[in-house]
Scaffold this motif. Structure first.
Motif, PDB file in Angstrom:
ATOM      1  N   UNK A  90      12.668  40.631  16.086  1.00 19.91           N
ATOM      2  CA  UNK A  90      13.224  39.291  15.932  1.00 19.91           C
ATOM      3  C   UNK A  90      12.353  38.264  16.638  1.00 19.91           C
ATOM      4  N   UNK A  91      12.324  37.028  16.141  1.00 17.66           N
ATOM      5  CA  UNK A  91      11.605  35.960  16.849  1.00 17.66           C
ATOM      6  C   UNK A  91      12.183  35.744  18.235  1.00 17.66           C
ATOM      7  N   UNK A  92      11.375  35.151  19.113  1.00 19.36           N
ATOM      8  CA  UNK A  92      11.752  35.012  20.512  1.00 19.36           C
ATOM      9  C   UNK A  92      12.974  34.132  20.721  1.00 19.36           C
ATOM     10  N   UNK A  93      13.175  33.143  19.833  1.00 18.26           N
ATOM     11  CA  UNK A  93      14.245  32.181  20.067  1.00 18.26           C
ATOM     12  C   UNK A  93      15.546  32.518  19.332  1.00 18.26           C
ATOM     13  N   UNK A  94      15.631  33.714  18.756  1.00 20.75           N
ATOM     14  CA  UNK A  94      16.836  34.102  18.015  1.00 20.75           C
ATOM     15  C   UNK A  94      17.892  34.616  18.989  1.00 20.75           C
ATOM     16  N   UNK A  95      19.085  34.006  18.943  1.00 20.31           N
ATOM     17  CA  UNK A  95      20.166  34.415  19.844  1.00 20.31           C
ATOM     18  C   UNK A  95      21.225  35.244  19.164  1.00 20.31           C
ATOM     19  N   UNK A  96      21.086  35.457  17.868  1.00 25.79           N
ATOM     20  CA  UNK A  96      22.056  36.257  17.150  1.00 25.79           C
ATOM     21  C   UNK A  96      21.564  36.533  15.749  1.00 25.79           C
ATOM     22  N   UNK A  97      22.083  37.598  15.143  1.00 23.75           N
ATOM     23  CA  UNK A  97      21.618  37.971  13.814  1.00 23.75           C
ATOM     24  C   UNK A  97      22.724  38.739  13.097  1.00 23.75           C
ATOM     25  N   UNK A  98      22.722  38.639  11.778  1.00 19.65           N
ATOM     26  CA  UNK A  98      23.716  39.303  10.939  1.00 19.65           C
ATOM     27  C   UNK A  98      22.984  40.165   9.922  1.00 19.65           C
ATOM     28  N   UNK A  99      23.432  41.402   9.760  1.00 19.83           N
ATOM     29  CA  UNK A  99      22.816  42.301   8.797  1.00 19.83           C
ATOM     30  C   UNK A  99      23.882  42.857   7.864  1.00 19.83           C
ATOM     31  N   UNK A 100      23.566  42.907   6.575  1.00 21.88           N
ATOM     32  CA  UNK A 100      24.459  43.523   5.594  1.00 21.88           C
ATOM     33  C   UNK A 100      23.630  44.466   4.741  1.00 21.88           C
ATOM     34  N   UNK A 101      23.860  45.768   4.880  1.00 18.88           N
ATOM     35  CA  UNK A 101      23.093  46.746   4.139  1.00 18.88           C
ATOM     36  C   UNK A 101      23.993  47.817   3.548  1.00 18.88           C
ATOM     37  N   UNK A 102      23.386  48.697   2.765  1.00 14.76           N
ATOM     38  CA  UNK A 102      24.150  49.738   2.084  1.00 14.76           C
ATOM     39  C   UNK A 102      24.803  50.702   3.055  1.00 14.76           C
ATOM     40  N   UNK A 103      24.240  50.829   4.267  1.00 19.78           N
ATOM     41  CA  UNK A 103      24.810  51.758   5.249  1.00 19.78           C
ATOM     42  C   UNK A 103      25.769  51.095   6.224  1.00 19.78           C
ATOM     43  N   UNK A 104      25.713  49.778   6.341  1.00 20.55           N
ATOM     44  CA  UNK A 104      26.604  49.113   7.282  1.00 20.55           C
ATOM     45  C   UNK A 104      26.371  47.623   7.342  1.00 20.55           C
ATOM     46  N   UNK A 105      27.368  46.911   7.860  1.00 20.87           N
ATOM     47  CA  UNK A 105      27.306  45.466   8.043  1.00 20.87           C
ATOM     48  C   UNK A 105      27.732  45.153   9.469  1.00 20.87           C
ATOM     49  N   UNK A 106      26.973  44.325  10.161  1.00 21.71           N
ATOM     50  CA  UNK A 106      27.299  44.007  11.556  1.00 21.71           C
ATOM     51  C   UNK A 106      26.603  42.721  11.967  1.00 21.71           C
ATOM     52  N   UNK A 107      27.137  42.099  13.016  1.00 21.27           N
ATOM     53  CA  UNK A 107      26.517  40.934  13.637  1.00 21.27           C
ATOM     54  C   UNK A 107      26.212  41.270  15.081  1.00 21.27           C
ATOM     55  N   UNK A 108      25.095  40.748  15.577  1.00 24.88           N
ATOM     56  CA  UNK A 108      24.666  40.961  16.957  1.00 24.88           C
ATOM     57  C   UNK A 108      24.414  39.593  17.577  1.00 24.88           C
ATOM     58  N   UNK A 109      24.888  39.395  18.797  1.00 20.88           N
ATOM     59  CA  UNK A 109      24.729  38.096  19.438  1.00 20.88           C
ATOM     60  C   UNK A 109      24.448  38.270  20.920  1.00 20.88           C
ATOM     61  N   UNK A 110      23.637  37.366  21.441  1.00 24.72           N
ATOM     62  CA  UNK A 110      23.345  37.365  22.871  1.00 24.72           C
ATOM     63  C   UNK A 110      24.549  36.821  23.630  1.00 24.72           C
TER      64      UNK A 110
END
Length: 498
Positions: A90-110
């Protein structure tokens, strides 16, 4: 990835998790969320409550209602950006990210600290995307996808005096002092060019302003609805604009500039006690092994980061907890779905003997046979075994899109009506997952159901979180051509046929 790079990734992961050896992971569960955190229980409960209230606010403001429920979203709150970047590129300034894929969906946040509102704003932004894609999986311009999430992300749902539509300080500064993106560029930007822009921050700011301008006024809101309806019916972004809004794009941009220099309003909702959900979430403490295994496994499931490094980290970490049942299940799952298939099956078998109806264990065993089939080993036999396990998993967990999607992939005839129905249900549960959209659209094109395929593919084309591949572009062209040919073919009545 080179051996040196893999080694560095593994060392970075190991360092980040050994540094937090004293952390205690908890999960707070509500109707729509599972929130994981190694912070204080008080802060975790506050996050979970606010997320649930935010979901209620979105339903209230969009008219989504309570009838159609989403599967709970997994959210992981981590201590620092370094910890997040150790797991994903992830870029240095990213504080959170959301992923949606065939195996799972989740959000990650600092989670910078227990009172940090920035982390919550990021979560609300990502959840607004998740909510929009689930309840309204239609064709949207990219500026509205981001503008919708930005508009709602500043909502304050902590108390019964909820506010919505407040301007973001950072966006306000960009709008006041930055160089605006040309109106046509803003309003016609596509998903794949958006991520390559040097002025992405300005794009977000102008997208927020345009959305705010349209949603704050009933007449303009109706114009927006008319525009979105035209897009859903197949009109292009530019062709549909002036008929819907009554002005050209340059005039619209001037209206936005004037609006920005005026008084920006926001909504304050006084909620009656008990009107919004406020039930305390159920909280449980995870085993000590979660300190080492939880985040690498979560990232592995959503398909981001370096799989080899994540697997190596899980294997190494699991050795530290030889008598931990939770760790044993994590490593069994990781091996069955992503690692050594034979080892995964060996680890799952004794667990299934004691819990034969466990949906997750049956799903994972099915995935192991799917992977064997994909490797070309006794394809028909392994697909048949996979289907049996997916059927068992479905009986006790019918709203698990991964089970439905894999059940469909294990079929010999993807166009069989019940198989297409299962695939459509998988998409209904996870319209944000790219692979499921492509699979369903492909089947619909082959079956000659071009309008449905166009709607699915059109939405994919404008999704800034999942830029379309060449295959998607080609498939959409086929769907459009097929639909046009169908429209041009004269329908012969039974009398005429005689």
């Amino acid at each position: 990835m080179s051996f040196l790079a893999r080694t560095f990734s593994l060392l970075l992961i190991a360092f980040c998790f050994s540094a937090s050896a004293s952390a205690e992971w908890r999960v707070a569960e509500t109707k729509h969320f599972r929130v994981y955190s190694d912070g204080s229980e008080k802060a975790l409960v506050a996050y979970a409550r606010q997320l649930e209230r935010f979901d209620w606010l979105l339903r209230l403001m969009t008219g989504a209602g309570m009838e159609r429920e989403m599967p709970p979203l997994d959210i992981y709150l981590v201590r620092s950006g370094a910890k997040l970047r150790a797991l994903a590129n992830l870029p240095h300034d990213i504080g959170g990210v959301y992923y949606a894929g065939a195996s799972g969906t989740a959000a990650f946040s600092v989670r910078a600290n227990d009172a940090d509102d920035t982390a919550l704003d990021i979560l609300l932004h990502e959840y607004a995307h998740h909510f929009m894609m689930f309840h309204f999986p239609y064709v949207y311009p990219s500026w509205y996808v981001e503008g919708f999430a930005e508009y709602f992300s500043t909502a304050d749902v902590k108390t019964d005096d909820m506010t919505m539509g407040r301007p973001d300080t950072n966006s306000g500064s960009w709008l006041a002092y930055g160089t605006w993106i040309d109106a046509r560029e803003l309003l016609l930007a596509d998903a794949w060019s958006l991520k390559r822009r040097d002025d992405t921050t300005m794009f977000y700011a102008q997208a927020w302003l345009a959305t705010h301008y349209l949603l704050r006024d009933p007449q303009r809101s109706q114009q927006l609805s008319a525009y979105l309806k035209r897009l859903s019916e197949g009109e292009g972004l530019e062709a549909a604009f002036e008929p819907a809004f009554g002005v050209d794009m340059k005039t619209f941009n001037r209206q936005l500039n004037k609006y920005m220099r005026g008084k920006i309003t926001y909504t304050k909702l006084t909620i009656k006690p008990g009107q919004a959900p406020d039930a305390p979430p159920s909280v449980r403490v995870l085993p000590t092994s979660a300190e080492t295994l939880l985040l690498p496994y979560a990232m592995l499931k959503v398909g981001t980061g370096d799989d080899e490094a994540l697997l190596a980290s899980l294997r190494q970490g699991a050795l530290r907890y030889p008598n931990d049942p939770w760790a044993a299940e994590v490593i069994a799952a990781a091996e069955a779905e992503f690692g050594d298939i034979a080892r995964g099956r060996t680890l799952l078998e004794p667990l299934l003997k004691t819990r034969p109806d466990d949906a997750e264990l049956n799903y994972l065993m099915g995935r192991s046979y799917m992977r064997s089939a994909e490797d070309g080993a006794e394809e028909d036999a392994n697909h048949a075994k996979a289907r049996r396990y997916f059927t068992r998993a479905f009986k006790t967990r019918p709203r698990h899109y991964q089970t439905l999607y894999n059940y469909v992939r294990a079929q010999a005839d993807p166009q069989r009506p019940d198989v297409v129905e299962a695939l459509a249900e998988a998409r209904a549960l996870a319209p944000q997952v790219r692979d499921i959209n492509i699979a369903l659209a492909s089947v619909l094109v082959e079956k000659g159901e071009f309008k449905q395929a166009k709607a699915i593919l059109g939405a994919m084309m404008m999704n800034p979180h999942s830029p379309p591949s060449d295959y998607v572009v080609d498939l959409l062209q086929r769907a459009r051509a097929g639909d046009e040919a169908s429209a041009e073919t004269p329908k012969v009545s039974p009398e005429g046929a005689r």
